[in-house]
Design a protein around this motif. Sequence first.
Motif, PDB file in Angstrom:
ATOM      1  N   GLU A  73     -30.660  54.426  -1.054  1.00  0.00           N
ATOM      2  CA  GLU A  73     -32.143  54.100  -0.889  1.00  0.00           C
ATOM      3  C   GLU A  73     -32.369  54.408  -2.731  1.00  0.00           C
ATOM      4  N   ASN A  84     -42.931  44.553  -2.106  1.00  0.00           N
ATOM      5  CA  ASN A  84     -41.713  44.620  -1.440  1.00  0.00           C
ATOM      6  C   ASN A  84     -41.596  46.275  -1.669  1.00  0.00           C
ATOM      7  N   TYR A  86     -42.987  50.205  -0.604  1.00  0.00           N
ATOM      8  CA  TYR A  86     -43.773  50.894  -0.148  1.00  0.00           C
ATOM      9  C   TYR A  86     -44.914  51.471  -0.694  1.00  0.00           C
ATOM     10  N   LYS A  90     -40.663  53.354  -2.079  1.00  0.00           N
ATOM     11  CA  LYS A  90     -39.283  53.341  -1.528  1.00  0.00           C
ATOM     12  C   LYS A  90     -39.683  51.848  -1.617  1.00  0.00           C
ATOM     13  N   CYS A  92     -38.012  48.543  -0.827  1.00  0.00           N
ATOM     14  CA  CYS A  92     -37.414  46.936   0.848  1.00  0.00           C
ATOM     15  C   CYS A  92     -36.932  46.152  -0.137  1.00  0.00           C
ATOM     16  N   SER A  94     -33.884  43.569   1.287  1.00  0.00           N
ATOM     17  CA  SER A  94     -32.388  43.653   2.715  1.00  0.00           C
ATOM     18  C   SER A  94     -31.269  43.757   2.210  1.00  0.00           C
ATOM     19  N   HIS A  97     -30.384  47.538   3.112  1.00  0.00           N
ATOM     20  CA  HIS A  97     -30.913  48.148   4.367  1.00  0.00           C
ATOM     21  C   HIS A  97     -29.608  47.839   5.157  1.00  0.00           C
ATOM     22  N   ARG A 112     -27.771  42.069   4.591  1.00  0.00           N
ATOM     23  CA  ARG A 112     -27.716  43.351   4.136  1.00  0.00           C
ATOM     24  C   ARG A 112     -26.922  44.101   3.094  1.00  0.00           C
ATOM     25  N   ALA A 139     -43.373  45.525   2.508  1.00  0.00           N
ATOM     26  CA  ALA A 139     -43.884  46.678   3.181  1.00  0.00           C
ATOM     27  C   ALA A 139     -44.443  47.639   1.747  1.00  0.00           C
TER      28      ALA A 139
END
Length: 170
Positions: A73, A84, A86, A90, A92, A94, A97, A112, A139
């Motif tokens: 993360e 993209n 948050y 955080k 976000c 691809s 993921h 991903r 995000a």
Amino acid sequence: MSSAPASANLLKRQLKEMQNNKDIPGISCGLHKDNIYDWEVMLMVSDDVKYYGGGFFKARLIFPKEYPLMPPEMKFESPIWHPNIYPEGKVCISILHPPEEDKYGYESAAERWLPVHTPETILVSVLSMLSSPNDESPANLDAAKMWRENLPEFKKKVRKCVRDSLEDAY
């Protein structure tokens, strides 16, 4: 025989490679509280990067014990306004993921996380994301809306993030 998980040994090697690699300007990595699974990252964004150029953004990469089978993360500790990222920081994208089919059908499994990704490829992707937001899967909905509908105001808000990041860096 070492009792450390294979992921810890891999991360030690990857951290050392990143710290010794002078081919990637603008990225500095170290450990947070001597924890190999928790990296402190400084992204010193080059002046030629659209919008965020000149910024010094602090972030963390938190790796799971299952790394490299599962992604880390990434979270910005410096406030940053981006479609993209948050509001709490955080990232976000691809490649961060989990490696599975997207239940919403937006991303293919190939877009991903793949075990071939490294901290270096993640950070290079994040630097690229800064200048090329994906506003189709945001995000931060407010940042995406501003990006699409009021680019001058978006740029103004980002410039403030860059200025604030410089004050926090020193």
